[in-house]
Every structure is written in C-alpha cells, then in structure tokens.
Design an enzyme around this catalytic site. Structure first.
Site, PDB file in Angstrom:
ATOM      1  N   CYS A  96       0.867  -1.172   0.000  1.00 33.14           N
ATOM      2  CA  CYS A  96       0.000   0.000   0.000  1.00 33.14           C
ATOM      3  C   CYS A  96       0.911   1.232   0.000  1.00 33.14           C
ATOM      4  O   CYS A  96       1.817   1.334   0.840  1.00 33.14           O
ATOM      5  CB  CYS A  96      -0.896   0.000   1.232  1.00 33.14           C
ATOM      6  SG  CYS A  96      -1.858   1.530   1.399  1.00 33.14           S
ATOM      7  N   ASP A 119      -0.233  -5.847   0.383  1.00 30.31           N
ATOM      8  CA  ASP A 119      -1.495  -6.171  -0.276  1.00 30.31           C
ATOM      9  C   ASP A 119      -1.271  -7.462  -1.051  1.00 30.31           C
ATOM     10  O   ASP A 119      -0.200  -7.692  -1.612  1.00 30.31           O
ATOM     11  CB  ASP A 119      -1.916  -5.062  -1.245  1.00 30.31           C
ATOM     12  CG  ASP A 119      -2.403  -3.822  -0.524  1.00 30.31           C
ATOM     13  OD1 ASP A 119      -3.086  -3.966   0.496  1.00 30.31           O
ATOM     14  OD2 ASP A 119      -2.112  -2.714  -0.992  1.00 30.31           O
TER      15      ASP A 119
END
Length: 154
Positions: free
Chosen positions: A52, A59
C-alpha cells in the site's frame, strides 16, 4: 524446433536476483513457433504481493493473465521476476494491475490480452481490477478465470 529461438535469453537457466522495482525488471520474449495458430496462454499468480503506498502494509492478489500470442511469447521466468518486483513497490491495486497488463501488451503485441486482479480485502472490501485490450477473439477457447466472487475468497 531448434534452440536458436532461445539464444537471446539472459535470465533462464542462470542465477538471478529479484529486481528492486517493476521498472528495473527485464521482461524477455521468444519467437512464437506456433504463430500461425490462435491459442490462449494463461499465467496465474495466486500469491502476488505489493505494498500500500500510504501505509506500507502488504497487499495480496490472485492475478490471472490470459493472452493470445502473435509473434512473441513471454518467457515465464522473466514474468515471474517482473511480478515479484512488485513485492516492495508501493501502488494502489488499480495501478499495479493495469501497469502489468499494459507493459505486457506493449512488449508482446499479442492478438489479445486480459488481466484479472482479484485483490484480497483491506478494510473488509476486496478491490478487483479487470482490463483487456479489446474484444475476446472468436473461435478460441478461453475459460473463465475461475476465481470465485468474494465470500472469504479461499
């Protein structure tokens, strides 16, 4: 088939390190020895990771890339290293997914390419990103990507 279509490859068969960023990753390609036939190639990366850009938290996504090659095939080790280079790359889900697709489409100039980025939930919301170069070609078997809609996605 002869080995000369593979002679220019630098990464396959040798020790390689993960590129520090997607921009530094070197995609490689080989001539398609079956270029007179339309067929689908599928790559699945069920453990794709990026960061992120705001929090630095990891992620995770399940990527499915389908393409109908023309003159070129992507060399799979170079693709693996390219995708792995996102591990320390900060970008939103949409940017990661579309950047991968556009780079492959520009590099390979396939008849057709699509990507499904099935991102695991952050804050309870999965963000799925889909893109393709144009209409799906007629007369080619291209199966569903096989990733279920979110219900715990496991």
């Amino acid at each position: 088939m002869t080995d000369d279509i593979y002679s220019g490859l630098k990464q396959l068969g040798g020790a390689t390190t993960l590129p520090e960023s997607p921009d530094q990753a070197e995609l490689e390609r080989v001539r398609n020895p079956q270029a007179d036939v339309l067929y689908n190639v599928r790559f699945t990366a069920p453990e794709f990771t990026s960061l992120c850009p705001m929090t630095g938290q990891p992620d995770f996504a399940h990527l499915v890339i389908d393409y109908v090659p023309d003159a070129w095939l992507v060399e799979s080790k170079s693709l693996k290293l390219f995708l792995g280079a996102f591990r320390n790359h900060g970008a939103f889900h949409e940017d990661c997914t579309i950047s991968i697709a556009r780079r492959l489409a520009d590099f390979l100039t396939p008849h057709w390419l699509r990507i499904g980025g099935y991102w695991y939930p952050r804050g309870g919301i999965p963000i799925d990103v889909f893109w393709q170069t144009g209409p799906m070609p007629d007369g080619i078997w291209i199966p569903d990507q096989g990733v279920p809609p979110y219900r715990g996605r496991g």
